[in-house]
Design an enzyme around this catalytic site. Structure first.
Site, PDB file in Angstrom:
ATOM      1  N   GLY A  80       0.833  -1.194   0.000  1.00 39.61           N
ATOM      2  CA  GLY A  80       0.000   0.000   0.000  1.00 39.61           C
ATOM      3  C   GLY A  80       0.866   1.242   0.000  1.00 39.61           C
ATOM      4  N   GLN A 100       2.999  10.048   0.999  1.00 40.48           N
ATOM      5  CA  GLN A 100       4.292   9.350   1.032  1.00 40.48           C
ATOM      6  C   GLN A 100       5.144   9.671  -0.191  1.00 40.48           C
ATOM      7  OE1 GLN A 100       2.418   5.313   2.087  1.00 40.48           O
ATOM      8  NE2 GLN A 100       4.399   5.245   3.092  1.00 40.48           N
ATOM      9  N   CYS A 138       5.880  -0.022   7.148  1.00 42.04           N
ATOM     10  CA  CYS A 138       5.521   1.123   6.308  1.00 42.04           C
ATOM     11  C   CYS A 138       6.699   1.461   5.411  1.00 42.04           C
ATOM     12  CB  CYS A 138       5.184   2.316   7.207  1.00 42.04           C
ATOM     13  SG  CYS A 138       4.724   3.789   6.306  1.00 42.04           S
ATOM     14  N   LEU A 139       6.422   1.765   4.142  1.00 36.83           N
ATOM     15  CA  LEU A 139       7.506   2.104   3.209  1.00 36.83           C
ATOM     16  C   LEU A 139       8.227   3.383   3.622  1.00 36.83           C
ATOM     17  CD1 LEU A 139       5.871   1.215  -0.244  1.00 36.83           C
ATOM     18  CD2 LEU A 139       7.527  -0.119   1.080  1.00 36.83           C
ATOM     19  N   HIS A 147      -4.254   1.314   7.628  1.00 42.77           N
ATOM     20  CA  HIS A 147      -2.916   1.912   7.666  1.00 42.77           C
ATOM     21  C   HIS A 147      -2.800   3.067   6.667  1.00 42.77           C
ATOM     22  CE1 HIS A 147       1.659   1.538   7.825  1.00 42.77           C
ATOM     23  NE2 HIS A 147       1.458   2.256   6.730  1.00 42.77           N
ATOM     24  N   GLU A 148      -3.256   2.814   5.430  1.00 39.12           N
ATOM     25  CA  GLU A 148      -3.108   3.841   4.383  1.00 39.12           C
ATOM     26  C   GLU A 148      -4.028   5.035   4.632  1.00 39.12           C
ATOM     27  OE1 GLU A 148      -0.567   3.640   2.652  1.00 39.12           O
ATOM     28  OE2 GLU A 148      -0.170   1.534   3.037  1.00 39.12           O
ATOM     29  N   HIS A 159      -2.586   7.599   6.911  1.00 42.72           N
ATOM     30  CA  HIS A 159      -1.616   8.514   6.286  1.00 42.72           C
ATOM     31  C   HIS A 159      -2.297   9.788   5.780  1.00 42.72           C
ATOM     32  CE1 HIS A 159       2.280   6.517   6.172  1.00 42.72           C
ATOM     33  NE2 HIS A 159       1.751   5.389   5.710  1.00 42.72           N
TER      34      HIS A 159
HETATM   35 NI    NI Z   1       2.629   3.520   5.598  1.00 44.35          NI
END
Ligand code: NI
Length: 163
Positions: free
Chosen positions: A46, A51, A89-90, A131-132, A135
């Site tokens: 995701g 991000q 998380c990226l 999670h997304e 953000h």
């Molecule tokens: Ni994330």
């Protein structure tokens, strides 16, 4: 195809509240396409627009590599149950932490043509949606972690030992 730079934890852009998308434009479609490219290249499941430095309410998710979803202006309609497990998380590469999330999520969103649809997910998909979406309001999973963040290398070693 274009890979965008993933912003990392500590970058102020990740703490901001994103704006709704009002119309579908070629620029929005290009952003969505770049977000998928960037997510796949980083082996993520995701990615949210902030991000990659864009403060718009856009998320891409693919938990299997064959199930891509774009969620624009998403809103959670329903949640049920609970799951507790590791999450990463990226924007915080190499780390994971234990987070409790709903086990079922139903969300209303718009696709890249701003056509409304609903998506239901359980387990990893439900976790990824939560999670997304966090953000988009400037929240990261680290604030929800139970216990300590761990290095993924240690986590893999732990799992190897268990087998
Ligand atoms: Ni994330």
């Amino acid at each position: 195809m274009a890979i965008r730079t993933i912003r990392e934890y500590g970058d102020e852009v990740l703490t901001r509240v994103c704006k709704e998308v009002k119309e579908s434009t070629p620029r929005i479609k290009e952003l969505v396409s770049d977000m998928f490219d960037t997510m796949y290249e980083a082996n993520g499941v995701g990615l949210a627009a902030p991000q990659v430095g864009i403060l718009k309410r856009i998320v891409v998710i693919d938990t299997t590599g064959e199930d891509p979803h774009v969620l624009i202006n998403p809103q959670i309609l329903e949640t049920d149950g609970e799951q507790t497990g590791y999450e990463g998380c990226l924007s915080l590469p190499g780390k994971s932490g234990v987070v409790t999330r709903p086990n079922y999520v139903k969300v209303r969103a718009y696709d890249a043509d701003l056509k409304e649809y609903e998506l239901e997910g359980t387990e990893l998909l439900a976790r990824a949606i939560c999670h997304e979406l966090d953000h988009l309001d400037g929240h990261m999973y680290v604030d929800l972690v139970e216990g300590e963040l761990v290095n993924n290398e240690d986590l893999n070693r732990e799992q190897d030992t268990e087998e």
